[in-house]
Design a protein around this motif. Structure first.
Motif, PDB file in Angstrom:
ATOM      1  N   LEU A 137       7.401 -15.005  43.685  1.00  0.00           N
ATOM      2  CA  LEU A 137       5.949 -15.187  43.618  1.00  0.00           C
ATOM      3  C   LEU A 137       5.483 -15.441  42.191  1.00  0.00           C
ATOM      4  CD1 LEU A 137       3.155 -15.173  44.938  1.00  0.00           C
ATOM      5  CD2 LEU A 137       3.134 -12.688  44.654  1.00  0.00           C
ATOM      6  N   ILE A 138       6.033 -14.715  41.258  1.00  0.00           N
ATOM      7  CA  ILE A 138       5.644 -14.891  39.851  1.00  0.00           C
ATOM      8  C   ILE A 138       6.052 -16.270  39.359  1.00  0.00           C
ATOM      9  CG2 ILE A 138       6.081 -14.066  37.503  1.00  0.00           C
ATOM     10  CD1 ILE A 138       6.365 -11.242  38.784  1.00  0.00           C
ATOM     11  N   GLY A 139       7.269 -16.683  39.674  1.00  0.00           N
ATOM     12  CA  GLY A 139       7.736 -18.012  39.262  1.00  0.00           C
ATOM     13  C   GLY A 139       6.913 -19.125  39.881  1.00  0.00           C
ATOM     14  N   LEU A 140       6.561 -18.965  41.135  1.00  0.00           N
ATOM     15  CA  LEU A 140       5.735 -19.964  41.822  1.00  0.00           C
ATOM     16  C   LEU A 140       4.342 -20.036  41.204  1.00  0.00           C
ATOM     17  CD1 LEU A 140       5.881 -21.949  44.180  1.00  0.00           C
ATOM     18  CD2 LEU A 140       4.948 -20.146  45.631  1.00  0.00           C
ATOM     19  N   SER A 141       3.759 -18.897  40.862  1.00  0.00           N
ATOM     20  CA  SER A 141       2.438 -18.878  40.221  1.00  0.00           C
ATOM     21  C   SER A 141       2.479 -19.526  38.845  1.00  0.00           C
ATOM     22  CB  SER A 141       1.931 -17.445  40.100  1.00  0.00           C
ATOM     23  OG  SER A 141       1.822 -16.855  41.367  1.00  0.00           O
ATOM     24  N   VAL A 142       3.513 -19.248  38.077  1.00  0.00           N
ATOM     25  CA  VAL A 142       3.648 -19.851  36.753  1.00  0.00           C
ATOM     26  C   VAL A 142       3.829 -21.358  36.874  1.00  0.00           C
ATOM     27  CG1 VAL A 142       5.184 -19.991  34.735  1.00  0.00           C
ATOM     28  CG2 VAL A 142       4.514 -17.764  35.626  1.00  0.00           C
ATOM     29  N   LEU A 143       4.648 -21.787  37.820  1.00  0.00           N
ATOM     30  CA  LEU A 143       4.868 -23.212  38.038  1.00  0.00           C
ATOM     31  C   LEU A 143       3.576 -23.916  38.441  1.00  0.00           C
ATOM     32  CD1 LEU A 143       7.122 -25.415  38.196  1.00  0.00           C
ATOM     33  CD2 LEU A 143       7.223 -24.906  40.638  1.00  0.00           C
ATOM     34  N   ALA A 144       2.800 -23.283  39.323  1.00  0.00           N
ATOM     35  CA  ALA A 144       1.544 -23.877  39.767  1.00  0.00           C
ATOM     36  C   ALA A 144       0.525 -23.956  38.642  1.00  0.00           C
ATOM     37  CB  ALA A 144       0.971 -23.075  40.929  1.00  0.00           C
ATOM     38  N   SER A 145       0.552 -22.993  37.730  1.00  0.00           N
ATOM     39  CA  SER A 145      -0.413 -23.031  36.618  1.00  0.00           C
ATOM     40  C   SER A 145      -0.006 -24.047  35.550  1.00  0.00           C
ATOM     41  CB  SER A 145      -0.553 -21.639  36.002  1.00  0.00           C
ATOM     42  OG  SER A 145       0.657 -21.262  35.379  1.00  0.00           O
ATOM     43  N   ARG A 146       1.256 -24.386  35.457  1.00  0.00           N
ATOM     44  CA  ARG A 146       1.728 -25.330  34.438  1.00  0.00           C
ATOM     45  C   ARG A 146       1.617 -26.791  34.872  1.00  0.00           C
ATOM     46  NH1 ARG A 146       1.502 -22.520  29.990  1.00  0.00           N
ATOM     47  NH2 ARG A 146       2.721 -20.651  30.072  1.00  0.00           N
ATOM     48  N   LEU A 147       1.825 -27.059  36.141  1.00  0.00           N
ATOM     49  CA  LEU A 147       1.795 -28.439  36.618  1.00  0.00           C
ATOM     50  C   LEU A 147       0.401 -28.788  37.138  1.00  0.00           C
ATOM     51  CD1 LEU A 147       5.192 -28.595  38.532  1.00  0.00           C
ATOM     52  CD2 LEU A 147       4.690 -29.485  36.265  1.00  0.00           C
ATOM     53  N   GLU A 148      -0.078 -29.959  36.768  1.00  0.00           N
ATOM     54  CA  GLU A 148      -1.424 -30.368  37.163  1.00  0.00           C
ATOM     55  C   GLU A 148      -1.525 -30.730  38.639  1.00  0.00           C
ATOM     56  OE1 GLU A 148      -3.158 -33.331  34.662  1.00  0.00           O
ATOM     57  OE2 GLU A 148      -2.489 -32.334  32.850  1.00  0.00           O
ATOM     58  N   GLN A 149      -0.448 -31.207  39.243  1.00  0.00           N
ATOM     59  CA  GLN A 149      -0.486 -31.616  40.648  1.00  0.00           C
ATOM     60  C   GLN A 149      -0.588 -30.412  41.587  1.00  0.00           C
ATOM     61  OE1 GLN A 149       1.704 -32.446  38.255  1.00  0.00           O
ATOM     62  NE2 GLN A 149       3.133 -33.960  39.044  1.00  0.00           N
TER      63      GLN A 149
END
Length: 180
Positions: A137-149
């Motif tokens: 969950l943490i990795g997914l949240s970080v990934l979502a906050s970094r990528l604009e898409q």
């Protein structure tokens, strides 16, 4: 000549020894054959401790069967909810948001599977649940906050789809007890 006669004597001694060993082995084989073919009926000895152990094993087996049935049911319901929700999000919003929801839902499904494996090992190998699942969950949240898409809210709501499945299961199983 002496050597030749001594060699002959040695060969005769070896033959006699071989014959004696063969006779001993034959006698042993005959005795063991008689023992095997005798009608010996073992008396069953079941004490209270071995009976309780077998009952515990049977209880554990039936509990695990129930657990695996529950897991299969939860996974199938979660997959159904993901499909329905994905279609609805795509219809009412855009394809990008629907794909974000699908990414989160797949992560939630993976999280549920990791939780199942953790609970499965709980009794036999481990004493407590691991916290490694939260890294997903943490990795997914970080990934979502970094990528604009990627958008955080649809991903997070998709991730929580498995929780809806668990709530539906709890309501379904506890509803008959409320009606009594």
């Amino acid at each position: 000549m002496l050597e030749r006669s001594s060699l002959i004597e040695l060969e005769q001694l070896q033959l006699e020894g071989f014959t004696k060993v063969n006779t001993i082995n034959t006698d042993r084989a005959a005795k063991s054959d008689r023992i095997i073919h005798e009608d010996v009926q073992p008396t069953p000895k079941i004490d209270a401790e071995s009976e309780s152990v077998s009952n515990e094993i049977t209880d554990t087996d039936s509990s695990m069967v129930e657990f695996y049935q529950l897991v299969q049911e939860l996974l199938l319901i979660t997959l159904g909810l993901i499909g329905i929700s994905f279609g609805c999000v795509w219809f009412f919003y855009s394809a990008n948001i629907a794909l974000n929801y699908l990414i989160g839902a797949c992560a939630g499904l993976l999280y549920l599977r990791m939780l199942v494996k953790d609970v499965e090992r709980l009794g036999s190998e481990k004493k407590q649940l691991s916290k490694a699942r939260f890294a997903l969950l943490i990795g997914l949240s970080v990934l979502a906050s970094r990528l604009e898409q990627l958008e955080i809210l649809p991903i997070f709501l998709g991730f929580l789809t498995y929780k809806i499945t668990i709530m539906l299961y709890v309501i379904r199983t506890s509803l008959p007890s409320f009606l009594r």
